[in-house]
Design a protein around this motif. Structure first.
Motif, PDB file in Angstrom:
ATOM      1  N   ILE A   1       0.833  -1.203   0.000  1.00 15.09           N
ATOM      2  CA  ILE A   1       0.000   0.000   0.000  1.00 15.09           C
ATOM      3  C   ILE A   1       0.869   1.254   0.000  1.00 15.09           C
ATOM      4  N   GLU A   2       1.924   1.225   0.798  1.00 16.93           N
ATOM      5  CA  GLU A   2       2.844   2.362   0.843  1.00 16.93           C
ATOM      6  C   GLU A   2       3.468   2.610  -0.534  1.00 16.93           C
ATOM      7  N   HIS A   3       3.881   1.511  -1.179  1.00 13.29           N
ATOM      8  CA  HIS A   3       4.472   1.625  -2.512  1.00 13.29           C
ATOM      9  C   HIS A   3       3.472   2.179  -3.525  1.00 13.29           C
ATOM     10  N   LYS A   4       2.234   1.664  -3.503  1.00  9.63           N
ATOM     11  CA  LYS A   4       1.234   2.086  -4.478  1.00  9.63           C
ATOM     12  C   LYS A   4       0.812   3.537  -4.271  1.00  9.63           C
ATOM     13  N   THR A   5       0.689   3.973  -3.028  1.00  7.05           N
ATOM     14  CA  THR A   5       0.310   5.363  -2.785  1.00  7.05           C
ATOM     15  C   THR A   5       1.442   6.320  -3.152  1.00  7.05           C
ATOM     16  N   ASP A   6       2.686   5.903  -2.937  1.00  6.08           N
ATOM     17  CA  ASP A   6       3.822   6.715  -3.381  1.00  6.08           C
ATOM     18  C   ASP A   6       3.790   6.882  -4.904  1.00  6.08           C
ATOM     19  N   ARG A   7       3.500   5.793  -5.578  1.00  6.56           N
ATOM     20  CA  ARG A   7       3.463   5.843  -7.049  1.00  6.56           C
ATOM     21  C   ARG A   7       2.306   6.715  -7.529  1.00  6.56           C
ATOM     22  N   LEU A   8       1.134   6.558  -6.911  1.00  3.07           N
ATOM     23  CA  LEU A   8      -0.022   7.380  -7.282  1.00  3.07           C
ATOM     24  C   LEU A   8       0.266   8.864  -7.070  1.00  3.07           C
ATOM     25  N   THR A   9       0.931   9.173  -5.964  1.00  7.15           N
ATOM     26  CA  THR A   9       1.235  10.574  -5.660  1.00  7.15           C
ATOM     27  C   THR A   9       2.134  11.181  -6.723  1.00  7.15           C
ATOM     28  N   LYS A  10       3.113  10.409  -7.188  1.00  7.90           N
ATOM     29  CA  LYS A  10       4.008  10.907  -8.224  1.00  7.90           C
ATOM     30  C   LYS A  10       3.275  11.089  -9.557  1.00  7.90           C
ATOM     31  N   ILE A  11       2.401  10.150  -9.877  1.00  7.31           N
ATOM     32  CA  ILE A  11       1.699  10.204 -11.165  1.00  7.31           C
ATOM     33  C   ILE A  11       0.627  11.290 -11.179  1.00  7.31           C
ATOM     34  N   LYS A  12      -0.147  11.362 -10.094  1.00  3.34           N
ATOM     35  CA  LYS A  12      -1.319  12.248 -10.070  1.00  3.34           C
ATOM     36  C   LYS A  12      -1.035  13.597  -9.425  1.00  3.34           C
ATOM     37  N   GLY A  13       0.088  13.736  -8.753  1.00  3.87           N
ATOM     38  CA  GLY A  13       0.407  14.998  -8.110  1.00  3.87           C
ATOM     39  C   GLY A  13      -0.408  15.286  -6.862  1.00  3.87           C
ATOM     40  N   TYR A  14      -0.756  14.234  -6.101  1.00  5.63           N
ATOM     41  CA  TYR A  14      -1.522  14.423  -4.871  1.00  5.63           C
ATOM     42  C   TYR A  14      -0.710  15.215  -3.850  1.00  5.63           C
ATOM     43  N   ASP A  15      -1.408  16.001  -3.046  1.00  6.47           N
ATOM     44  CA  ASP A  15      -0.722  16.624  -1.915  1.00  6.47           C
ATOM     45  C   ASP A  15      -0.685  15.627  -0.759  1.00  6.47           C
ATOM     46  N   ASN A  16      -0.023  16.006   0.325  1.00  7.86           N
ATOM     47  CA  ASN A  16       0.170  15.071   1.440  1.00  7.86           C
ATOM     48  C   ASN A  16      -1.144  14.648   2.089  1.00  7.86           C
ATOM     49  N   ASN A  17      -2.130  15.548   2.126  1.00  5.68           N
ATOM     50  CA  ASN A  17      -3.415  15.219   2.750  1.00  5.68           C
ATOM     51  C   ASN A  17      -4.160  14.152   1.948  1.00  5.68           C
ATOM     52  N   ILE A  18      -4.195  14.321   0.621  1.00  5.01           N
ATOM     53  CA  ILE A  18      -4.874  13.335  -0.228  1.00  5.01           C
ATOM     54  C   ILE A  18      -4.149  11.989  -0.140  1.00  5.01           C
ATOM     55  N   LYS A  19      -2.827  12.039  -0.196  1.00  4.26           N
ATOM     56  CA  LYS A  19      -2.063  10.797  -0.100  1.00  4.26           C
ATOM     57  C   LYS A  19      -2.342  10.077   1.219  1.00  4.26           C
ATOM     58  N   ALA A  20      -2.341  10.814   2.320  1.00  8.14           N
ATOM     59  CA  ALA A  20      -2.572  10.205   3.633  1.00  8.14           C
ATOM     60  C   ALA A  20      -3.974   9.620   3.729  1.00  8.14           C
ATOM     61  N   THR A  21      -4.964  10.306   3.149  1.00 13.93           N
ATOM     62  CA  THR A  21      -6.342   9.819   3.191  1.00 13.93           C
ATOM     63  C   THR A  21      -6.490   8.528   2.394  1.00 13.93           C
ATOM     64  N   ILE A  22      -5.889   8.504   1.225  1.00 20.12           N
ATOM     65  CA  ILE A  22      -5.939   7.298   0.388  1.00 20.12           C
ATOM     66  C   ILE A  22      -5.251   6.134   1.088  1.00 20.12           C
ATOM     67  N   GLN A  23      -4.091   6.395   1.638  1.00 19.31           N
ATOM     68  CA  GLN A  23      -3.346   5.336   2.310  1.00 19.31           C
ATOM     69  C   GLN A  23      -4.121   4.799   3.512  1.00 19.31           C
ATOM     70  N   GLU A  24      -4.736   5.665   4.269  1.00 17.71           N
ATOM     71  CA  GLU A  24      -5.509   5.233   5.432  1.00 17.71           C
ATOM     72  C   GLU A  24      -6.712   4.399   5.009  1.00 17.71           C
ATOM     73  N   TYR A  25      -7.373   4.807   3.931  1.00 17.27           N
ATOM     74  CA  TYR A  25      -8.546   4.055   3.452  1.00 17.27           C
ATOM     75  C   TYR A  25      -8.129   2.659   2.988  1.00 17.27           C
ATOM     76  N   LEU A  26      -7.020   2.582   2.267  1.00 20.34           N
ATOM     77  CA  LEU A  26      -6.552   1.289   1.790  1.00 20.34           C
ATOM     78  C   LEU A  26      -6.162   0.375   2.954  1.00 20.34           C
ATOM     79  N   LEU A  27      -5.484   0.927   3.935  1.00 24.82           N
ATOM     80  CA  LEU A  27      -5.089   0.127   5.095  1.00 24.82           C
ATOM     81  C   LEU A  27      -6.308  -0.382   5.857  1.00 24.82           C
TER      82      LEU A  27
END
Length: 219
Positions: free
Chosen positions: A126-152
């Motif tokens: 999950i950590e790897h996939k959210t890092d990759r999504l953040t790089k591709i989509k340009g998410y800010d830290n809040n969006i990344k953290a929310t996505i990661q928490e939902y996946l976990l």
């Protein structure tokens, strides 16, 4: 280069020669019978020119038709060929475990007994996939953290669920819709599959896909 082309052609001839005759005569038999398929497969894996070969059989428990025969074939080939290595995955099933226990060789790894290791592996994934999504989509830290928490919270230690959700998020054109889209993904594979099928049925390609399915059913 001409020399390389000649080498490639010779390699292709050698590979063709290594295929047993029974497999090249496949069209002469009934391709839908167990006997035909198992004989062809056995001929291929028992060919003396075949080097060490690794076969992976995933979710064996989902084999509904001819499971006993398939298990017998696996046990037979495991016992007779040292060059053939098998990796078989399945949910806990007394029938499957009982048949495979006949083998003297091999090791059993129970994911249920190693649940903590699986859970940690999914967390890393999950950590790897959210890092990759953040790089591709340009998410800010809040969006990344929310996505990661939902996946976990909803992955239930399932790699495939995480992969499917992240792929859908990657296809989302507007990054600001990511969080609202995320909440639409149910925390289980079966409901997720149903959601994906509904999206396909509602898409512009639905009519052509339905015609394709009807064609498959008719053949």
């Amino acid at each position: 280069a001409p020399g390389q082309a000649a080498v490639d052609r010779q390699a292709a001839v050698d590979r063709q020669a290594a295929v047993p005759a029974s497999s090249r005569q496949f069209s002469d038999k009934d391709a839908n019978t167990w006997v035909t398929l198992s004989e062809i497969f056995t001929d291929i894996v028992q060919d003396t020119r075949l080097e060490n070969t690794y076969l992976i059989v995933d979710v064996l428990d989902e084999c509904v038709v001819e499971l006993p025969r398939l298990l017998d074939l696996i046990v037979q080939l495991m016992s007779t060929s040292s060059r053939l290595k098998w990796i078989v995955s399945s949910r806990n099933s007394p029938n499957i475990e009982g048949r495979l226990e006949k083998l003297d060789e091999g090791a059993v790894l129970s994911l249920e007994l190693n649940a903590e290791s699986v859970s940690k592996a999914v967390e890393k994934y999950i950590e790897h996939k959210t890092d990759r999504l953040t790089k591709i989509k340009g998410y800010d830290n809040n969006i990344k953290a929310t996505i990661q928490e939902y996946l976990l919270r909803n992955a239930n230690d399932t790699f495939l669920w995480v992969a499917l959700v992240c792929r859908n998020l990657e296809e989302e054109e507007d990054q600001w819709n990511a969080l609202s889209t995320l909440e639409e993904f149910p925390p289980d594979l079966v409901p997720l599959y149903k959601r994906m099928l509904r999206r396909i049925c509602d898409s512009k390609r639905a009519s052509s896909l339905k015609q394709f399915v009807r064609g498959l059913q008719a053949t």
